[in-house]
Design an enzyme around this catalytic site. Structure first.
Site, PDB file in Angstrom:
ATOM      1  CD  GLU A   1      40.044  39.525  49.879  1.00 31.66           C
ATOM      2  OE1 GLU A   1      39.148  40.040  49.184  1.00 31.66           O
ATOM      3  OE2 GLU A   1      39.828  38.909  50.931  1.00 31.66           O
TER       4      GLU A   1
ATOM      5  CB  SER B   1      45.531  49.347  44.426  1.00 33.06           C
ATOM      6  OG  SER B   1      45.247  48.006  44.076  1.00 33.06           O
TER       7      SER B   1
ATOM      8  CB  ALA C   1      41.372  51.600  54.883  1.00 30.39           C
TER       9      ALA C   1
ATOM     10  CB  ALA D   1      40.868  44.176  63.974  1.00 28.35           C
TER      11      ALA D   1
ATOM     12  CE  LYS E   1      35.367  45.912  47.825  1.00 29.62           C
ATOM     13  NZ  LYS E   1      35.998  47.175  47.398  1.00 29.62           N
TER      14      LYS E   1
ATOM     15  CE  LYS F   1      38.139  45.922  44.254  1.00 29.73           C
ATOM     16  NZ  LYS F   1      39.198  46.421  45.150  1.00 29.73           N
TER      17      LYS F   1
END
Length: 369
Positions: A289, A262, A148, A11, A113, A199
């Site tokens: 990440e 981002s 999102a 979530a 990712k 990326k």
């Protein structure tokens, strides 16, 4: 459209927004969270206490957790969607393994990712290690330019969906399809995974460049060279070079490298401004990440012997973990040897053979792709 029962694991920002989209598409959606506060908030106020806090989630979403759902509950699901960060995915899959019927698996969709730190494993490999070869061969991977915040605003969004089974990729596309959300299918999950993971590292590089005050020439050239590096690393892994021209490739790369929304770009920008990494991580408010992926990518590059064709990724690693400053990275990159060939596709390397072996598939003939 066929109505399906869907369980979303995770979530966080992206898992919550996809649960919102799927519920708005009239599917029956359950959202599992490890936090009791999140479960209670979604069920009582239809607001998320941490992510997308101004958004009203559909009342039809039922949040569950923090206990894992039972085997009986999971047997009723048509779709399991995993939005768990890559570094925690292996344990999550091991936790639910005994609650799945291997002979009647639901549609498995993965939207994380990254590259697992230490093992250098892609999600495809983690699935094979935990749930088995059959699950890995039919698992699907959704990736592409998809913030999102814009998905819950119903901004037109387009993504790639890939699987070794094109039938399962098509089923996933049908689950997600709406006039504001289009899926394009493919059969190169290795390429889609690598593009989605790498990326994030390159978004840190783009943020660093902007943080240093560089402008349009630098940004355009840097993103183009990042695409070349992604393609070379991916092809060494056995991916198709065309995948890096897809929504999961150049589409997601461009979005993540050019937007202050981002998280990875933000990390890079603040590094370029002279901030320390530990301070940035402590105050970012969510997971970037690319910071962990840079470690896994560095190990992959060393294993491939590919330092010469991935200097930007190596530069990011040096800033994050090698004590190099952003400005030193910039000067090092611009002083690489002259007259380097711009575009080159390497031979497939050992990791490709290892992945195929793990999946029980025959490796395609090696050589230039």
């Amino acid at each position: 459209m066929e109505i399906r029962k869907i369980l979303v694991f995770g979530a966080g920002n992206f898992g919550s927004c996809l649960a919102d989209h799927l519920a708005d598409s009239e599917h029956t959606v359950y959202l599992w969270a490890r936090s009791r506060d999140v479960v209670d908030s979604i069920n009582t106020t239809h607001r998320h206490p941490k992510y997308l806090k101004e958004h009203d989630f559909p009342e039809s979403i039922q949040a569950i957790g923090p206990e894992l759902p039972s085997k009986e509950f999971m047997s009723e699901m048509d779709v399991l969607l995993f939005a768990v960060p890559t570094q925690y995915l292996r344990n999550a899959l091991l936790d639910i393994k005994d609650r799945l019927d291997d002979e009647n698996l639901p549609l498995l969709i993965f939207v994380n990712k990254g590259i697992e730190t230490g093992t250098r494993a892609l999600t495809l490999e983690i699935i094979a290690d935990t749930l088995g070869k059959a699950a890995a061969k039919t698992a699907t991977f959704l990736s592409g330019p998809s913030f999102a915040k814009e998905i819950v605003q119903r901004q037109p969004t387009q993504v790639s969906v890939s699987s070794l089974s094109i039938e399962h990729a098509q089923r996933t596309a049908e689950v997600f399809h709406q006039p504001w959300f289009r899926c394009y299918t493919g059969d190169d999950p290795i390429g889609v995974e690598l593009a989605g993971a790498l990326k994030n590292v390159y978004a840190i590089a783009a943020g660093i460049a902007d943080g240093l005050g560089y402008q349009n020439n630098t940004r355009a050239g840097l993103i183009t060279r990042c695409l070349a590096e992604m393609t070379r690393v991916g092809c060494a892994y056995g991916a198709s070079p065309l995948t890096f021209l897809s929504l999961a490739g150049v589409g997601d790369l461009f979005l993540t490298c050019s937007s202050r929304n981002s998280r990875n770009y933000t990390v890079g920008y603040r590094l370029g401004q002279g901030e320390k990494l530990d301070v940035i991580i402590d105050t970012l408010g969510s997971v970037a990440e690319g910071v962990a992926t840079a470690q896994g990518l560095h190990e992959i590059i060393e294993r491939l012997g590919a330092e010469a064709y991935a200097p930007i990724a190596e530069g990011v690693y040096a800033v994050l973990y090698g004590g190099q400053t952003a400005e030193e990275m910039s000067h090092w990159l611009m002083n690489q040897p002259a007259a380097q060939r711009e575009l080159e596709i390497p031979e497939r390397a050992a990791p490709y053979e290892a992945i195929m072996l793990k999946l029980g598939l025959e490796a395609k003939k090696t050589g230039k792709i």
